[in-house]
Design a protein around this motif. Structure first.
Motif, mmCIF file in Angstrom:
data_model
loop_
_atom_site.group_PDB
_atom_site.id
_atom_site.type_symbol
_atom_site.label_atom_id
_atom_site.label_comp_id
_atom_site.label_asym_id
_atom_site.label_seq_id
_atom_site.Cartn_x
_atom_site.Cartn_y
_atom_site.Cartn_z
ATOM 1 N N PHE A 75 4.374 28.708 10.464
ATOM 2 C CA PHE A 75 5.742 28.206 10.295
ATOM 3 C C PHE A 75 5.869 27.364 9.026
ATOM 4 O O PHE A 75 6.860 27.477 8.304
ATOM 5 C CB PHE A 75 6.150 27.381 11.519
ATOM 6 N N VAL A 76 4.877 26.533 8.763
ATOM 7 C CA VAL A 76 4.931 25.681 7.567
ATOM 8 C C VAL A 76 4.962 26.525 6.306
ATOM 9 O O VAL A 76 5.724 26.243 5.360
ATOM 10 C CB VAL A 76 3.723 24.720 7.544
ATOM 11 N N ALA A 77 4.154 27.595 6.270
ATOM 12 C CA ALA A 77 4.052 28.428 5.076
ATOM 13 C C ALA A 77 5.305 29.251 4.815
ATOM 14 O O ALA A 77 5.421 29.874 3.751
ATOM 15 C CB ALA A 77 2.839 29.357 5.188
ATOM 16 N N GLU A 78 6.256 29.255 5.746
ATOM 17 C CA GLU A 78 7.520 29.930 5.488
ATOM 18 C C GLU A 78 8.284 29.257 4.352
ATOM 19 O O GLU A 78 9.091 29.903 3.675
ATOM 20 C CB GLU A 78 8.381 29.942 6.748
ATOM 21 N N GLY A 79 8.036 27.951 4.149
ATOM 22 C CA GLY A 79 8.817 27.245 3.133
ATOM 23 C C GLY A 79 8.029 26.352 2.202
ATOM 24 O O GLY A 79 8.595 25.831 1.235
ATOM 25 N N PHE A 80 6.708 26.165 2.469
ATOM 26 C CA PHE A 80 5.949 25.217 1.671
ATOM 27 C C PHE A 80 4.574 25.772 1.311
ATOM 28 O O PHE A 80 3.937 26.441 2.127
ATOM 29 C CB PHE A 80 5.758 23.901 2.451
ATOM 30 N N PRO A 81 4.092 25.458 0.089
ATOM 31 C CA PRO A 81 2.719 25.842 -0.277
ATOM 32 C C PRO A 81 1.721 25.048 0.542
ATOM 33 O O PRO A 81 1.940 23.890 0.868
ATOM 34 C CB PRO A 81 2.653 25.484 -1.764
ATOM 35 N N LEU A 82 0.584 25.686 0.848
ATOM 36 C CA LEU A 82 -0.295 25.108 1.849
ATOM 37 C C LEU A 82 -1.751 25.480 1.584
ATOM 38 O O LEU A 82 -2.067 26.616 1.241
ATOM 39 C CB LEU A 82 0.127 25.632 3.229
ATOM 40 N N VAL A 83 -2.629 24.491 1.745
ATOM 41 C CA VAL A 83 -4.076 24.693 1.733
ATOM 42 C C VAL A 83 -4.569 24.468 3.157
ATOM 43 O O VAL A 83 -4.156 23.505 3.812
ATOM 44 C CB VAL A 83 -4.771 23.724 0.759
ATOM 45 N N LEU A 84 -5.440 25.351 3.647
ATOM 46 C CA LEU A 84 -5.896 25.274 5.029
ATOM 47 C C LEU A 84 -7.393 24.983 5.085
ATOM 48 O O LEU A 84 -8.175 25.579 4.339
ATOM 49 C CB LEU A 84 -5.615 26.587 5.769
ATOM 50 N N TYR A 85 -7.757 24.073 5.992
ATOM 51 C CA TYR A 85 -9.173 23.766 6.222
ATOM 52 C C TYR A 85 -9.474 23.859 7.718
ATOM 53 O O TYR A 85 -8.713 23.365 8.549
ATOM 54 C CB TYR A 85 -9.516 22.357 5.729
ATOM 55 N N ASP A 86 -10.611 24.498 8.023
ATOM 56 C CA ASP A 86 -11.083 24.539 9.406
ATOM 57 C C ASP A 86 -12.590 24.752 9.379
ATOM 58 O O ASP A 86 -13.098 25.600 8.631
ATOM 59 C CB ASP A 86 -10.405 25.663 10.185
ATOM 60 N N LEU A 87 -13.322 23.982 10.193
ATOM 61 C CA LEU A 87 -14.784 24.047 10.187
ATOM 62 C C LEU A 87 -15.322 25.365 10.745
ATOM 63 O O LEU A 87 -16.396 25.815 10.356
ATOM 64 C CB LEU A 87 -15.366 22.889 11.000
ATOM 65 N N SER A 88 -14.569 25.982 11.668
ATOM 66 C CA SER A 88 -15.041 27.200 12.311
ATOM 67 C C SER A 88 -15.007 28.385 11.342
ATOM 68 O O SER A 88 -13.961 28.709 10.770
ATOM 69 C CB SER A 88 -14.175 27.510 13.535
ATOM 70 N N GLU A 89 -16.140 29.031 11.190
ATOM 71 C CA GLU A 89 -16.199 30.187 10.298
ATOM 72 C C GLU A 89 -15.345 31.334 10.820
ATOM 73 O O GLU A 89 -14.689 32.042 10.046
ATOM 74 C CB GLU A 89 -17.654 30.645 10.140
ATOM 75 N N SER A 90 -15.335 31.513 12.146
ATOM 76 C CA SER A 90 -14.507 32.583 12.717
ATOM 77 C C SER A 90 -13.028 32.299 12.487
ATOM 78 O O SER A 90 -12.244 33.225 12.216
ATOM 79 C CB SER A 90 -14.788 32.736 14.213
ATOM 80 N N ASN A 91 -12.636 31.033 12.589
ATOM 81 C CA ASN A 91 -11.246 30.676 12.309
ATOM 82 C C ASN A 91 -10.901 30.906 10.850
ATOM 83 O O ASN A 91 -9.804 31.363 10.521
ATOM 84 C CB ASN A 91 -10.978 29.221 12.685
ATOM 85 N N GLN A 92 -11.832 30.584 9.960
ATOM 86 C CA GLN A 92 -11.599 30.825 8.531
ATOM 87 C C GLN A 92 -11.365 32.306 8.262
ATOM 88 O O GLN A 92 -10.449 32.684 7.520
ATOM 89 C CB GLN A 92 -12.792 30.333 7.718
ATOM 90 N N ASN A 93 -12.185 33.155 8.864
ATOM 91 C CA ASN A 93 -12.020 34.601 8.681
ATOM 92 C C ASN A 93 -10.683 35.071 9.237
ATOM 93 O O ASN A 93 -10.008 35.915 8.636
ATOM 94 C CB ASN A 93 -13.164 35.350 9.364
#
Length: 379
Positions: free
Chosen positions: A195-213
């Motif tokens: 939802f955020v990326a619908e209107g704003f530039p965004l960098v995402l961080y998550d420790l889980s490798e599966s989540n990153q993929n």
């Protein structure tokens, strides 16, 4: 053409209210016609029969209106939908009569009892229609066992992906503070980021490798998702972010204060750190422990944060407020009193249905809620 027209009235709760007014008008006209016949005014039995007929006419007329206008449905399985629609409506009428009688018994005036009982049936019918008549959520509930096999205690507690109204509501808790460069800490499967990326530039961080993929696959065509990373401590782009936010993440970290310190270093002066966290230690349950919650937040945690930041950063606290009191009540009943050890899909979808009707409670200083929103501005 009609679906395109009525889809302009987002979300469906607005269309539901619109159809409700139409149904009331149909009921009024039907009753007026029925009681113009002398038989239906000849006795109490006849009057009740007339009211029943007027109600049934209104229900039959409102069914296609709800199907095609409120839920933007189609003609598939209309008879099955109609039967379920009548069943929900019948229980709703019984519930309204029960609530009305109870309120009168407790000493409320006829007017107050009428208004409150109508409010109850409006909400009950919306939830029932949404879950069991028109929505595809019945299929979601049927697949609960498959969903329950995922992340039983190690993943961040997130609202299921299908609860789109709830997720957008959570995202709106952040959007007022977003800017030209933003970062989500603990993005999980990208539920809020979508939802955020619908209107704003965004960098995402998550420790889980599966989540990153998963995030890389999900946002491969989303130009506003600029980067996907793992460990937030590897991010060294100091004083460059307008907003860093997290949703139901910090409670999973034994000591979240070093992360808070690091995030504030990444923020520009005038930037915002926003965190949504579970509230009220009173609500801490076996389920919280099972999914890796080290704490539920209270005002003591604000004092702990303030003490930690005192000699490290100059900040201004903009918000530390409870929200979602209905969720808190539900959590207390199910997780504390009934010791429920998983989040059932129908519970989440009920919350998804009622959010449009109860979100205004967040503006009242009730002093409790399922979650707390923290907003800190870096000076």
């Amino acid at each position: 053409m009609f679906i395109k027209l009525f889809s302009l009235f987002e979300g469906k709760h607005y269309r539901y209210i619109l159809v409700g007014f139409l149904t009331f008008g149909i009921n009024y006209v039907a009753a007026d016609l029925i009681f113009s016949i002398s038989f239906f005014t000849s006795s109490l039995f006849a009057q009740n029969l007339g009211n029943l007929l007027a109600t049934e006419i209104a229900l039959i007329a409102s069914f296609p209106l709800h199907n095609w206008i409120t839920w933007l449905g189609n003609s598939e399985q209309l008879f099955r939908k109609l039967l379920r629609f009548h069943a929900i409506s019948f229980f709703g009428i019984c519930l309204r009569l029960t609530v009305f009688a109870l309120l009168v018994y407790l000493g409320f005036s006829w007017t107050v009892a009428t208004v409150l009982s109508i409010a109850v049936i409006v909400l009950f019918n919306f939830i029932g229609f949404d879950l069991f008549v028109f929505s595809e959520s019945a299929n979601i509930i049927a697949n609960e066992e498959a969903y329950s096999k995922e992340g039983t205690g190690t993943e961040v507690l997130e609202t299921i992906e299908e609860a789109k109204t709830y997720n957008r509501w959570m995202a709106e808790k952040v959007t007022d503070y977003l800017g030209a460069k933003n970062l989500e800490l603990g993005a999980g499967k990208g539920t809020i980021a979508a939802f955020v990326a619908e209107g704003f530039p965004l960098v995402l961080y998550d420790l889980s490798e599966s989540n990153q993929n998963h995030l890389k696959q999900r946002f491969v065509k989303q130009e506003r998702v600029l980067k996907i990373g793992g460990d937030i401590f590897h991010e060294k782009d100091w004083e460059s972010y307008d907003c860093i936010y997290s949703s139901n993440v910090l409670e999973h970290i034994p000591d979240e204060l070093p992360i808070l310190d690091h995030c504030l270093k990444l923020l520009k002066h005038g930037g915002f750190f926003v965190a949504i966290v579970p509230a009220m230690p009173l609500l801490y349950s076996a389920f919280d422990k099972k999914i890796g919650h080290f704490r539920r937040y209270s005002k003591k945690d604000r004092a702990r944060w303030e003490h930690y930041l005192l000699d490290r950063h100059k900040v201004k606290w903009l918000d530390f407020s409870f929200f979602n009191p209905i969720g808190a009540i539900g959590w207390f009943l199910k997780m504390k009193l009934l010791s429920q050890t998983n989040i059932k899909k129908q519970d989440a979808m009920v919350m998804n249905s009622i959010i449009p009707f109860v979100s205004w409670l967040d503006f009242l200083p009730l002093g409790f809620g399922q979650s707390i929103r923290i907003v800190i501005k870096k000076l």
